[in-house]
Design a protein around this motif. Sequence first.
Motif, PDB file in Angstrom:
ATOM      1  N   ASP A 216     -62.042  84.040  38.803  1.00 31.16           N
ATOM      2  CA  ASP A 216     -62.985  83.350  37.999  1.00 31.16           C
ATOM      3  C   ASP A 216     -63.684  83.888  36.895  1.00 31.16           C
ATOM      4  N   ASP A 217     -64.082  85.180  37.619  1.00 30.49           N
ATOM      5  CA  ASP A 217     -64.947  85.873  36.789  1.00 30.49           C
ATOM      6  C   ASP A 217     -64.185  87.325  36.184  1.00 30.49           C
ATOM      7  N   ARG A 218     -63.818  86.958  35.057  1.00 27.35           N
ATOM      8  CA  ARG A 218     -62.685  87.886  34.445  1.00 27.35           C
ATOM      9  C   ARG A 218     -63.148  89.265  34.141  1.00 27.35           C
ATOM     10  N   ARG A 219     -64.545  89.697  34.365  1.00 25.55           N
ATOM     11  CA  ARG A 219     -64.802  91.144  34.357  1.00 25.55           C
ATOM     12  C   ARG A 219     -64.072  91.942  35.341  1.00 25.55           C
ATOM     13  N   PHE A 220     -63.715  91.140  36.611  1.00 19.14           N
ATOM     14  CA  PHE A 220     -63.245  92.041  37.591  1.00 19.14           C
ATOM     15  C   PHE A 220     -61.746  92.500  37.193  1.00 19.14           C
ATOM     16  N   ALA A 221     -60.716  91.543  36.403  1.00 16.23           N
ATOM     17  CA  ALA A 221     -59.601  92.368  36.101  1.00 16.23           C
ATOM     18  C   ALA A 221     -59.711  93.282  34.929  1.00 16.23           C
ATOM     19  N   GLY A 222     -60.865  93.191  34.309  1.00 11.31           N
ATOM     20  CA  GLY A 222     -60.975  94.222  33.166  1.00 11.31           C
ATOM     21  C   GLY A 222     -61.326  95.403  33.751  1.00 11.31           C
ATOM     22  N   PHE A 223     -62.335  95.496  34.739  1.00 12.30           N
ATOM     23  CA  PHE A 223     -62.809  96.698  35.545  1.00 12.30           C
ATOM     24  C   PHE A 223     -61.498  97.322  36.026  1.00 12.30           C
ATOM     25  N   LEU A 224     -60.920  96.639  36.940  1.00  6.78           N
ATOM     26  CA  LEU A 224     -59.742  97.198  37.705  1.00  6.78           C
ATOM     27  C   LEU A 224     -58.617  97.866  36.811  1.00  6.78           C
ATOM     28  N   ASN A 225     -58.300  97.076  35.631  1.00 10.47           N
ATOM     29  CA  ASN A 225     -57.200  97.400  34.728  1.00 10.47           C
ATOM     30  C   ASN A 225     -57.949  98.831  34.188  1.00 10.47           C
ATOM     31  N   ARG A 226     -58.916  98.713  33.770  1.00 15.50           N
ATOM     32  CA  ARG A 226     -59.357  99.996  32.896  1.00 15.50           C
ATOM     33  C   ARG A 226     -59.475 101.209  33.835  1.00 15.50           C
ATOM     34  N   LEU A 605     -63.648  97.602  45.465  1.00 19.21           N
ATOM     35  CA  LEU A 605     -64.306  96.375  45.340  1.00 19.21           C
ATOM     36  C   LEU A 605     -63.009  95.191  45.768  1.00 19.21           C
ATOM     37  N   LEU A 606     -61.814  95.425  45.173  1.00 16.48           N
ATOM     38  CA  LEU A 606     -60.803  94.691  45.445  1.00 16.48           C
ATOM     39  C   LEU A 606     -60.392  94.825  46.811  1.00 16.48           C
ATOM     40  N   GLN A 607     -60.502  95.971  47.649  1.00 17.51           N
ATOM     41  CA  GLN A 607     -60.423  95.646  49.137  1.00 17.51           C
ATOM     42  C   GLN A 607     -61.560  94.880  49.798  1.00 17.51           C
ATOM     43  N   THR A 608     -62.778  95.365  49.342  1.00 14.83           N
ATOM     44  CA  THR A 608     -63.774  94.649  49.984  1.00 14.83           C
ATOM     45  C   THR A 608     -63.824  93.136  49.692  1.00 14.83           C
ATOM     46  N   GLU A 634     -56.935  85.698  42.820  1.00 15.42           N
ATOM     47  CA  GLU A 634     -55.783  85.861  43.280  1.00 15.42           C
ATOM     48  C   GLU A 634     -55.233  87.283  43.013  1.00 15.42           C
ATOM     49  N   VAL A 635     -54.254  87.913  44.023  1.00 12.54           N
ATOM     50  CA  VAL A 635     -53.761  89.321  43.909  1.00 12.54           C
ATOM     51  C   VAL A 635     -52.216  89.086  43.859  1.00 12.54           C
ATOM     52  N   ARG A 636     -51.699  89.693  43.265  1.00  7.57           N
ATOM     53  CA  ARG A 636     -50.092  89.818  43.376  1.00  7.57           C
ATOM     54  C   ARG A 636     -49.563  91.140  43.323  1.00  7.57           C
ATOM     55  N   ASP A 637     -48.576  91.445  44.324  1.00  2.00           N
ATOM     56  CA  ASP A 637     -47.982  92.779  44.281  1.00  2.00           C
ATOM     57  C   ASP A 637     -48.780  93.862  44.768  1.00  2.00           C
ATOM     58  N   LEU A 638     -49.689  93.732  45.720  1.00  3.80           N
ATOM     59  CA  LEU A 638     -50.338  95.025  46.364  1.00  3.80           C
ATOM     60  C   LEU A 638     -49.427  95.734  47.192  1.00  3.80           C
ATOM     61  N   PRO A 639     -49.385  96.937  47.019  1.00  2.00           N
ATOM     62  CA  PRO A 639     -48.175  97.881  47.753  1.00  2.00           C
ATOM     63  C   PRO A 639     -48.668  97.772  49.290  1.00  2.00           C
TER      64      PRO A 639
END
Length: 668
Positions: A216-226, A605-608, A634-639
């Motif tokens: 919902d908070d789109r900042r998070f995907a931006g932070f992770l991808n960058r 942050l993702l793990q937490t 949601e998270v997809r394809d975390l190894p």
Amino acid sequence: MSGMQPLLHDLAIALRAPTVVLSGRDGQLRPAGTQGVLHGDLRVLGEAVVTVNGREAEPIGFAEPGADRGEFTGLLRGIGDPGPDPTVWLRRHRTAGPRGMYEELELASSASAPVRCAVELTLSADFAPIEEIKGGDSREALPPVLDGSGVLWESGGLTSRVVAEGAEFSLQDGKVVARWTVDAPTRLHWSVSVTDEAPLFVPGAPVLATPEVRADDRRFAGFLNRSLADLTGLLLAEREHPDDVFAGAGAPWYLTLFGRDSLWAARLLLPVSVDLAAGTLRTLARSQGRKHDPATGEAPGKILHERRRADFKLRGMSLPAWYYGTVDATALWVCLLHDAWRWGLAEERVRELLPNLRAALTWITELADTDGDGFAEYLDETGRGLANQGWKDSRDAVRFADGRRAEPPVALSEVQGYQHEAVVRAADLLTALGEPADGLTDWAADLRTRFREKFWVNGFPALALDGAKTPVDALTSNIGHLLGTGLVDEAESATIAGHLLGPDLAAGYGLRTMSSTMDGYAPLSYHCGSVWPHDTAIVVNALSRAGHGPAAARLGAQLLTAAEAFGYRMPELYAGFSADDSPIPLPYGASCRPQAWSAASAVVLLQTFLGLQVDVPAGTITLSPPPSPIGAFEVRDLPVGNGTLSLALAADGSIRDLVLPQGFRQVP
């Protein structure tokens, strides 16, 4: 200003290790400060200034669309059609590569007719080493050599060559000018390439997974991808061992192997790469200490601090190219080996490193305590090395509450935690592999007793013990590193967590390195009041491991707020001003950007937020998500192991969808 470390917070940075390009936000590389093309700790191009009809473009915007790219747009007013609206503009499309840089100059035009333009590119190179640049020094440009196809500079077995397609080259006042005469619109191309006869490190192959994340908070995907893109740009390997990939610490000051930094980055990134951990472990194992050498800090079993192409000399400090001046990297190596095994490092790979593990344990349990008081401490015996050898390694980093500096030898609190965790985890690992682990748990128990007796002051653990064994009573972020190490019990962990979440430490943009209530606190101090994202991330992870998931999530959300302000390219550190002092986090001007362990904070942050722990040997996955500060996600394809994990969470932390990798089960 000569003699002062140049600032770089406002520079545009494109990076693909071991190359980093630093320019103004107008795209120009000027012969000043840190600007230039740096490769392997040398500035191989110090100037690349473009003019059109004798004038520089007026900048109107720049972007860093990828770790290795820069895009710059400037107006060329006075060229083209008359009137108030610009009709000709210049775009620079820059790409950094592992052996140099490529750039396209796009002369764009909406003019009513073709516009004749004289485009000039002024070039110079000084081959200044990184320590001269960092020290604010300058040197004269090297003499260029025109060879018909371009220009080159040579020094010390390294060659830098610039090629500009279709340009005429000339010498003007000791500099090189490449000149095109063209009609706009058109595109021009030039590049700088580096030939190094004996590079220490070469580009590392990509080893990081890129799970799909939506929140919902789109900042998070931006932070992770960058962050994952920046981390890929920082990957390196030894030339002789190209498959053993590790993360260079940061650009531009530390784009090389750093024991502590590379280990922490690999450890924090385990949810997206076990291969990075394996490469880091093996690379550092090959340089593990074998003898006592005060000049380099080497000792049997000790893990390297940093490795550069040459000695590093700056402001009275002289570090050898191979330098072991770190008190914590050895324990962190052991912790990474254990954690990598838990996340799926193959048993045969683990067994290959058991001799190195035994040597590291010998250093931890027998050699790290140099004065027999039962604690690991450090002392620079040369007077030319690092005075402080924990992660806070500036000269004034270890201070009492009243601001006095601690005198060596110094025993840091978090180092005792690392040592305790290393020994306990090593015992678990060795036992699981059917190997002897005699005496390790007893050693750890004795350390717990000694620590409780000597370090606790004023209701929290001291920062350190000084040379007189006096507790250094400042309240700092260091105590957060103790959580989850087993050195403190559940009640003590709760007490520490309470201090960490107070407004004097967690002030809105992450965790201050020192409480604002201490006399030594200063928001622009390198280690006594600033915020280091990796430090906050380590504490976030530690809070989560210690059972304080909601507190960890709240503190992690502060990092996300800071990341947005820095365009999601998290710097090495930033100022410790509170959210009440400033509506945005303020930069620490000389900070590296990107920095590996800072970028790795996004994965923490993702793990937490997932409350995720993995035990591949046991085939178990633990999920205990706290209420989410980023809403539903949601998270997809975390190894995980040989498969992947996918799940969706509601904002309250409840699991709505879960697909486990084959052969795994979920445990509470």
